[in-house]
Design a protein around this motif. Structure first.
Motif, PDB file in Angstrom:
ATOM      1  N   ALA A 158      17.351  56.931  39.737  1.00 39.61           N
ATOM      2  CA  ALA A 158      17.719  57.789  40.198  1.00 39.61           C
ATOM      3  C   ALA A 158      16.161  59.206  40.051  1.00 39.61           C
ATOM      4  CB  ALA A 158      19.078  59.062  39.639  1.00 39.61           C
ATOM      5  N   LEU A 159      16.291  58.856  38.634  1.00 37.62           N
ATOM      6  CA  LEU A 159      14.371  59.578  38.244  1.00 37.62           C
ATOM      7  C   LEU A 159      13.181  59.639  39.128  1.00 37.62           C
ATOM      8  CD1 LEU A 159      14.455  59.106  34.517  1.00 37.62           C
ATOM      9  CD2 LEU A 159      14.442  61.855  36.021  1.00 37.62           C
ATOM     10  N   ALA A 160      12.937  58.364  39.273  1.00 45.86           N
ATOM     11  CA  ALA A 160      12.109  58.330  40.512  1.00 45.86           C
ATOM     12  C   ALA A 160      12.322  58.859  41.824  1.00 45.86           C
ATOM     13  CB  ALA A 160      11.938  56.700  40.763  1.00 45.86           C
ATOM     14  N   GLY A 161      13.611  58.818  42.062  1.00 49.12           N
ATOM     15  CA  GLY A 161      13.213  59.948  43.120  1.00 49.12           C
ATOM     16  C   GLY A 161      14.141  59.389  44.312  1.00 49.12           C
ATOM     17  N   ALA A 176       8.505  60.378  37.477  1.00 48.29           N
ATOM     18  CA  ALA A 176       9.796  60.478  36.920  1.00 48.29           C
ATOM     19  C   ALA A 176       9.294  60.530  34.940  1.00 48.29           C
ATOM     20  CB  ALA A 176       9.908  58.859  37.111  1.00 48.29           C
ATOM     21  N   HIS A 177       9.948  61.206  34.018  1.00 47.61           N
ATOM     22  CA  HIS A 177       9.681  61.267  32.810  1.00 47.61           C
ATOM     23  C   HIS A 177       9.095  60.268  31.953  1.00 47.61           C
ATOM     24  CE1 HIS A 177       8.431  63.102  29.125  1.00 47.61           C
ATOM     25  NE2 HIS A 177       8.071  64.108  29.948  1.00 47.61           N
ATOM     26  N   GLU A 178       7.618  59.426  31.197  1.00 40.48           N
ATOM     27  CA  GLU A 178       8.188  58.293  30.957  1.00 40.48           C
ATOM     28  C   GLU A 178       8.640  57.936  29.892  1.00 40.48           C
ATOM     29  OE1 GLU A 178       6.042  60.892  30.780  1.00 40.48           O
ATOM     30  OE2 GLU A 178       5.210  60.894  28.580  1.00 40.48           O
ATOM     31  N   VAL A 179       9.227  59.312  28.791  1.00 39.06           N
ATOM     32  CA  VAL A 179      10.317  58.892  27.502  1.00 39.06           C
ATOM     33  C   VAL A 179      11.743  58.354  28.237  1.00 39.06           C
ATOM     34  CG1 VAL A 179      11.538  60.406  26.826  1.00 39.06           C
ATOM     35  CG2 VAL A 179       9.044  61.049  26.617  1.00 39.06           C
TER      36      VAL A 179
END
Lengths: 345, 293
Positions: free
Chosen positions: B274-277, A137-140
């Motif tokens: 959602a980003l961590a999926g 997951a992108h840290e920004v």
């Protein structure tokens, strides 16, 4: 060597020039003379002990948030979460202070406060680190999102459980208040500058030593330059990512001591008030170098305090505009200068 | 009746998100991070209020908002594309710039540090829940339209194909003759205009500009963009969902079931999930945030 010096100095000069032009235009648009305004700005910051004390106070917090962002960037990580890490550090330190028995001397409590503040920031910084290392997951984005989540959580905890009725802050902390500079130098009386300034300077030195003189620091920088190559070189890149973001958060968290234990002696909602975001500017202008960060923090602190000094003549928000202009100009001219330097080489 | 009022309020809250998230989708699909959405919205709200105040017409206000949003987005795009500045840094700086500049010019234009005088808006005097007053506001329709147009543009036009190519693999796109930089400039300008319309909606709804009135809505729109996986319709659904949560919170305020701070967290927490999926990872455009080689 000469070229690296040029690369470091030129963007700052460009930024200063652009900011001066924009500043002049804004001041003239308000029907004031730039000379008068700039003189007021200098008089209100470096021109008297109180103003200078306030600059030093603001430099302290910005040094911590600037170091936090710089350490992240050295590892190729963009920590936009210094704002909430700063708040979480201040919050945990305040919590520790409220639990400690009153009357303990500062020397006994300081290590506890340092650990509490660092832990608060490290947890908030470590979460996006782990999310990046484990899930990519992108840290920004995660640090931005965590800013909102953590600040809302702290506001809830303060509002629901800790605040003094009718205020937005906790009860006063009586254990181990950190001395202000005015207790050593009488002229600083009234200004918020306190001994956390020295902790900030020592921290900057330690960060420089860590980055450039230790194996861990080398791995951190190697990861920042080229993560794939670092991985081949035997560096555990995922580990570096989350540890760096936790360290970055811890640095921002310790900055919370400046307000909570050096100045107000309580935790107050939204005390960070943008110092975390300005840390990004400080790191960029300071070129991710600890000494550069301290200098940049001083410059941005002077601008912030200068805004208050000129507010009677032009709105103090002129400073926010100029700070933004400096950031944009530096961000735009760094790659440009680098290209020019390569071409002439 | 209660359900109707709930839906009406959800839509009212969602409109600025729909505008800004549509802008977020086009910007990010082209490879430009949408961190400046908050600034474009606030700038749009201010320019919209100023233009509307001095012209006496909300339509002129809209033009002002669009111009302001486009100008800010182009400032971002020029520094990011022409000067290859870091998009994250400049995006954040644009927000700082707009926060300061709107307050500065607020004092210059209206001699106030907090808000503008009353400005003309659209439709009947807002009553809060009435569907009729909603339907008479052209911005409501424009906001819904923006989502559909964006989907059409992105998936059904040559320009949309170029945008997606620019966001996934700019070098490959360039090698087959796609003018990547120009595609991105246009995408940025569109995102600025759309987000600015969302800001103008806020200013017209309250019939004034007040300092920092967008209050993080640009970031909620960015969250919706990501949570909606960079697809116009899914981003719009995310906007509606976030707005529904807010509406629920407002309507339950008296009941104190859940502290408001926890409702505030919903969009951000979901975006992280959602980003961590945990359930199907959200994968950003491959070249997001990267200048063309």
């Amino acid at each position: 060597m000469r070229r690296t010096v040029e690369e470091a100095i030129l963007p700052a000069l460009v930024a200063l020039l652009v900011a001066a032009v924009v500043g002049d235009v804004l001041i003239l648009s308000f029907g004031q003379s730039p000379g008068t305004v700039y003189r007021l700005l200098v008089d209100g910051t470096w021109g008297n002990a109180y103003g200078f004390g306030q600059v030093l106070y603001k430099t302290t917090t910005l040094t911590f948030t600037g170091l936090a962002v710089a350490v992240g960037l050295r590892a190729g990580l963009f920590n936009i979460g210094a704002e909430s890490q700063l708040a979480a550090g201040g919050f945990l330190a305040a919590l520790a202070g409220l639990l400690l028995p009153t009357g303990l001397p500062a020397l006994a409590t300081l290590p506890i406060y340092l650990v509490a503040a660092a832990a608060g920031g490290a947890v908030v910084g470590g979460i996006p680190g782990v999310l990046k290392a484990k899930f990519g997951a992108h840290e920004v984005i995660t640090t931005i999102m965590l800013n909102f989540i953590v600040l809302a959580l702290l506001n809830y905890l303060t509002a629901a459980h800790l605040k003094v009725e009718g205020t937005l802050h906790t009860a006063e902390i009586h254990a181990g208040a950190l001395p202000r500079l005015s207790s050593m130098i009488e002229a600083f009386r009234g200004s918020a500058a306190n001994v956390v300034l020295f902790i900030a300077l020592i921290t900057a030195g330690l960060v420089a030593w860590f980055l450039f003189r230790t194996r861990r620091g080398f791995e951190l920088r190697a990861t920042g330059l080229q993560p794939t190559a670092a991985e081949y070189g035997g560096v555990n890149v995922g580990g570096v990512w989350w540890q760096t973001l936790a360290l970055s958060g811890a640095l921002a968290g310790i900055g919370g001591l400046n307000y909570v234990l050096g100045y107000k002696h309580y935790y107050e909602e939204s005390f960070a008030s943008g110092a975390g975001f300005l840390g990004i500017a400080v790191a960029i202008v300071g070129r991710n170098n600890p000494i550069g960060v301290v200098l940049a923090a001083f410059v941005f602190a002077t601008m912030s305090q200068g805004g208050l000094a000129v507010n009677a003549v032009v709105p103090k928000q002129i400073v926010d505009v100029l700070q933004a202009v400096v950031i944009i100009a530096v961000a735009a001219s760094v790659p440009e200068v680098r290209r020019l330097a390569r071409r002439t080489a | 009746m209660i359900i109707l009022a709930f839906l009406a309020q959800t839509l009212r809250i969602a409109i600025p998100y729909l505008f800004a998230a549509s802008g977020g989708v086009i910007s990010e699909r082209s490879g430009l991070i949408g961190l400046g959405l908050e600034g474009y919205m606030l700038g749009g709200a201010f320019c919209g209020a100023v233009a509307s105040y001095y012209s006496g017409s909300a339509w002129v206000g809209l033009v002002g908002a669009i111009a302001g949003g486009a100008a800010l987005a182009l400032l971002y795009a020029v520094t990011a594309i022409r000067f290859r500045a870091d998009q994250v840094v400049v995006g954040i700086a644009v927000n700082l710039l707009v926060t300061g500049a709107t307050r500065f010019f607020l004092r210059l234009a209206f001699h106030s540090s907090s808000n503008s005088p009353r400005v003309p808006g659209f439709g009947a005097e807002q009553s809060g829940t009435g569907l009729a007053s909603l339907a008479s506001n052209p911005l409501i329709w424009l906001g819904i339209l923006a989502v559909a147009v964006m989907a059409w543009l992105l998936y059904r036009t040559p320009y949309g194909l170029r945008v997606r190519a620019a966001g996934e693999h700019p070098e490959a796109a360039l090698s087959v003759g796609v003018p990547v930089d120009r595609v991105r400039y246009v995408a940025a300008a569109m995102s600025g205009m759309l987000a600015a319309l969302g800001g103008a909606y806020l200013a017209f709804d309250q019939h004034q500009f007040s300092a920092e009135m967008t209050a993080g809505r640009g970031f909620i729109a960015l969250a919706a963009t990501i949570f909606g996986r960079w697809d116009p319709f899914r981003a719009a659904l995310a906007c509606l969902f976030f707005a529904a949560a807010e509406t629920l919170q407002i309507q339950l305020q008296g009941a104190q079931v859940i502290p408001s701070q926890f409702v505030e967290m919903i969009p951000y927490a979901l975006t992280i999930v959602a980003l961590a999926g945990v359930v199907g990872r959200a994968v950003p455009p491959a070249a997001l945030g990267r200048a063309r080689e």
